[in-house]
Design an enzyme around this catalytic site. Structure first.
Site, PDB file in Angstrom:
ATOM      1  N   GLU A  87     -32.836  -5.152-124.268  1.00 17.22           N
ATOM      2  CA  GLU A  87     -33.668  -5.982-125.143  1.00 17.22           C
ATOM      3  C   GLU A  87     -33.950  -5.240-126.445  1.00 17.22           C
ATOM      4  O   GLU A  87     -34.347  -4.063-126.416  1.00 17.22           O
ATOM      5  CB  GLU A  87     -34.975  -6.340-124.432  1.00 17.22           C
ATOM      6  N   SER A  95     -38.557 -15.363-127.121  1.00 14.71           N
ATOM      7  CA  SER A  95     -39.367 -16.351-127.825  1.00 14.71           C
ATOM      8  C   SER A  95     -40.615 -16.758-127.053  1.00 14.71           C
ATOM      9  O   SER A  95     -41.504 -17.402-127.613  1.00 14.71           O
ATOM     10  CB  SER A  95     -38.526 -17.599-128.121  1.00 14.71           C
ATOM     11  N   GLU A 113     -43.909 -27.737-124.291  1.00 15.55           N
ATOM     12  CA  GLU A 113     -44.156 -29.057-123.712  1.00 15.55           C
ATOM     13  C   GLU A 113     -43.109 -29.268-122.621  1.00 15.55           C
ATOM     14  O   GLU A 113     -41.917 -29.128-122.868  1.00 15.55           O
ATOM     15  CB  GLU A 113     -44.019 -30.136-124.786  1.00 15.55           C
ATOM     16  N   TYR A 118     -37.446 -30.541-115.234  1.00 17.95           N
ATOM     17  CA  TYR A 118     -36.806 -29.271-115.590  1.00 17.95           C
ATOM     18  C   TYR A 118     -36.299 -28.648-114.282  1.00 17.95           C
ATOM     19  O   TYR A 118     -36.834 -27.679-113.763  1.00 17.95           O
ATOM     20  CB  TYR A 118     -37.808 -28.348-116.270  1.00 17.95           C
ATOM     21  N   TYR A 232     -31.320 -35.689-126.446  1.00 18.53           N
ATOM     22  CA  TYR A 232     -32.741 -35.731-126.129  1.00 18.53           C
ATOM     23  C   TYR A 232     -33.139 -37.100-125.588  1.00 18.53           C
ATOM     24  O   TYR A 232     -33.941 -37.212-124.655  1.00 18.53           O
ATOM     25  CB  TYR A 232     -33.566 -35.409-127.377  1.00 18.53           C
ATOM     26  N   VAL A 281     -27.748  -4.587-128.977  1.00 16.80           N
ATOM     27  CA  VAL A 281     -26.291  -4.622-128.820  1.00 16.80           C
ATOM     28  C   VAL A 281     -25.724  -5.412-129.991  1.00 16.80           C
ATOM     29  O   VAL A 281     -26.028  -6.595-130.153  1.00 16.80           O
ATOM     30  CB  VAL A 281     -25.894  -5.264-127.477  1.00 16.80           C
ATOM     31  N   SER A 323     -30.669 -16.484-132.110  1.00 17.03           N
ATOM     32  CA  SER A 323     -32.065 -16.414-131.691  1.00 17.03           C
ATOM     33  C   SER A 323     -32.901 -17.318-132.574  1.00 17.03           C
ATOM     34  O   SER A 323     -32.784 -17.283-133.802  1.00 17.03           O
ATOM     35  CB  SER A 323     -32.587 -14.980-131.794  1.00 17.03           C
ATOM     36  N   SER A 544     -32.388 -22.619-121.268  1.00 17.14           N
ATOM     37  CA  SER A 544     -32.210 -21.174-121.090  1.00 17.14           C
ATOM     38  C   SER A 544     -31.830 -20.855-119.652  1.00 17.14           C
ATOM     39  O   SER A 544     -30.898 -20.080-119.389  1.00 17.14           O
ATOM     40  CB  SER A 544     -33.498 -20.433-121.466  1.00 17.14           C
TER      41      SER A 544
END
Length: 658
Positions: A87, A95, A113, A118, A232, A281, A323, A544
């Site tokens: 990291e 984030s 939200e 999920y 979405y 990295v 990112s 993610s």
């Protein structure tokens, strides 16, 4: 085929696509439907041969990297001690941040939200020990207990005219604008390469309540990808009827770092995963012939200088590409954030460098410049307010569902000031927002989408303002200028200007984002918000975790699938209630006929209840009879109109493709 002949095993992919074709049962088929979720998908695959000798190097300690480590252990059976997370920051979480203290003020760059679909995210967190509940309970258990006891909704979703609540009960969509959304749902994904929202929709649509709800809830701009908006729409179709009052959402008890990162990192560290912080990295050495690509070394920068990390031929590498929060510039009450990245060039000392170097080696790694190349269109700023009692807190109480000090739902999500030149929104989530937060303090979060106009009271763009000036602009819109000095004296502000926060929404075409495991890669998987998946969206914690699972299952060859997005988009109940919601809460054409056909049948509950005014007064015409009579009076004309409508829609779709 005779009885003695054998069938070949069906093709298996850990990343099925439910939209690719019709699925049905057939002889020899063993896999369930591609978007099936539930206990049957919770099976544990057998350990891959030699897994105890293999190592994994994960680049990025955000949620995607942490999830990759989790699935390597749970489903891949890799020893935790064989996993190293690299990291570039001094703390895990990426984030998903949450920092600060009562004296200096708290800081969160964003919020989360969420909803119940999920499926990958909850698959992970049902196996992560809870932060506060006793042993044996999970983060999912904790989350459900909080939200089941405290439903979320907003009573002041929109404001205007210096703090007055604006009517937000409907989407304000005309019939033609409703069909613009239907048209987007019907379009094929491959027909929307590099098309923007403002190119697809009419100007009137972009002035509607619907677009205000949508763009401020999901952080979409008019120039962003309409393909991403379509994805979405499909993922959150079941939530459309809760879009205006935010009743479709669920929120964690605390900020995103304490709610999710702390318990997950604690589990991984306890199991033996290694963390190397402050390690960036910036490149990889690849070898291979005939199109194959194998990572043999990671090139890193640390405080001690350049280092090289050798990667064995059987080892795995999983890396974040791009990112959202890279290059964040911070400010406070009296300091303006100083931009750290150029408009079109992030520079070598950025988290984009690794992806850029990979893309220079092969087109299979995509085109990162499509996403980082225009920060004017990918940035916005947020501010975190640490508030002692003041007239601002008193105003907040008027706009909240419950007293913010009660620990229950407060604003129920963002409150958007529709006549703000910055298009400013603010929210107060359940308090305390941090476990160590004193009882007399509240933490609010503010953000704006428009970065170039001057404020309505503070005549500067938001990125040129101090925290004091941003708070002043908020007080103007809440009609608190007479109490400004008191509010300023009792509020601390910390700001975050993020040049790439919506870079993942930039218009894109096929090939701009790499696949999770790019073609030819033997030991490399790519994670996060800038990789391609068949149907899922970006800018969510779910995506993610999804990319992490896909990378682990593909690289280890596990006979386990990551289910496609929840099949709720195909549920007739969701389609019908979405049609009602898009029609501004009124029965859509033909809905009363459906009620009459299904009344007193098993399937009657699939329809939204008709409004009470549909019950006619004595002697008055029944609305159903009136609707049916209108169709009957027109006779064959109704069928002609229906045929003309289908022809018109078909011709428009063909025209769009051309």
């Amino acid at each position: 085929m005779s009885r003695n002949e054998t069938r070949s095993a069906p093709d298996f992919t850990p990343e099925p696509d439910a939209s690719a074709g019709h699925w049905g049962h057939r002889p020899g088929g063993t896999q369930p439907e591609p978007d099936m979720v539930g206990p049957y998908a919770r099976h544990r695959p057998l350990p891959p041969e030699g897994i105890e000798r293999r190592h994994a190097y994960i680049v990025g300690g955000g949620l995607a990297g942490l999830a990759a480590a989790f699935y390597l252990i749970r489903d891949g059976h890799m020893p935790a001690a064989n996993i190293t997370i690299l990291e570039d920051q001094g703390v895990e979480g990426g984030s998903l941040d949450g920092a600060g203290n009562p004296e200096d003020g708290y800081l969160v760059r964003g919020g989360r939200e969420m909803n119940g679909h999920y499926d990958n995210f909850w698959d992970l967190f049902q196996d992560v020990p809870a932060l506060e509940l006793p042993e044996g309970y999970s983060v999912l258990d904790e989350y459900r207990l909080v939200n089941d006891a405290d439903p979320n909704y907003s009573k002041a979703r929109l404001l205007h005219h210096r703090g007055r609540i604006k009517d937000f009960s409907t989407f304000e969509l005309s019939r033609s604008q409703q069909w613009e959304l239907v048209r987007l749902l019907l379009r094929r994904k491959e027909e929307l390469d590099d098309v923007t929202v403002e190119q697809f929709f009419s100007p009137g649509f972009l002035e509607s309540n619907f677009w205000t709800f949508w763009r401020t809830m999901f952080a979409f701009q008019n120039w962003h990808s309409v393909l991403e908006m379509k994805l979405y729409m499909h993922r959150f179709l079941d939530a459309i009827d809760g879009l205006n009052d935010m009743s479709a959402l669920v929120f964690p008890k605390y900020n995103q770092y304490d709610s999710f990162v702390r318990p997950l990192v604690g589990l991984l560290r306890e199991q033996g995963v290694h963390f190397r912080l402050d390690t960036r990295v910036h490149d990889m050495e690849l070898t291979g012939e005939g199109g194959s690509k194998t990572v043999r070394a990671l090139l890193c920068r640390t405080a001690d200088g350049e280092t090289r990390l050798e990667v064995g031929p059987e080892d795995l590498v999983m890396a974040l590409t791009g990112s959202m929060t890279e290059g964040t510039a911070y400010g406070d009450m009296d300091t303006v954030p100083a931009p750290r990245r150029g408009r079109t060039e992030p520079g070598e000392d950025s988290a984009w460098t690794l992806w850029r170097n990979l893309a220079a080696k092969s087109p299979v790694f995509g085109r990162p410049d499509k996403f980082y190349g225009d920060t004017d269109r990918s940035s916005w700023e947020s501010a975190t307010l640490t508030c002692a009692p003041s007239p601002l807190v008193d105003k907040l109480k008027e706009l909240s569902v419950n007293d913010p000090y009660s620990g229950r739902t407060a604003t129920g999500g963002i409150v958007t000031i529709t006549d703000s030149a910055w298009l400013m929104s603010f929210t107060c989530n359940r308090q305390p927002h941090f476990p160590d937060q004193p009882d007399d303090l509240l933490v609010l979060w503010v953000y704006a989408l428009h970065m170039t106009p001057d404020g309505d009271y503070v005549k500067k763009p938001m990125p040129e303002c101090t925290g004091r000036e941003i708070l002043t602009e908020l007080c103007y819109h809440l009609d608190l200028l007479d109490d400004l000095d008191t509010v300023l004296a009792n509020t601390k502000v910390r700001t975050a200007l993020m040049p790439y926060i919506t870079a993942e929404f930039m218009p894109r075409a096929a090939g701009d984002r790499p696949r999770v495991v790019p073609e030819g890669c033997t030991n490399l998987g790519l994670l996060g918000q800038f990789v391609e998946t068949p149907n899922d969206v970006v800018f969510t914690m779910e995506s993610s975790v999804r990319t992490a699972r896909v990378a682990v299952y593909r690289l280890l060859g596990l006979n386990k699938a990551v289910p496609d997005i929840s099949p709720t988009q195909y549920d007739i109940r969701n389609l019908l209630k979405a049609a009602r919601a898009l029609n501004n809460g009124e029965p859509f054409p033909g809905e009363r006929l459906l009620h009459r056909l299904l009344d007193r049948t098993y399937f009657a509950p699939v329809l939204p209840p008709l409004p009470e005014e549909d019950e006619p007064a004595p002697g008055a015409a029944n609305p159903f009879d009136a609707e049916l009579s209108a169709l009957a009076d027109r006779g064959g004309e109704a069928l002609k109109d229906l045929r003309a409508w289908f022809t018109h829609l078909r011709d428009n779709l063909r025209k769009d493709r051309d």
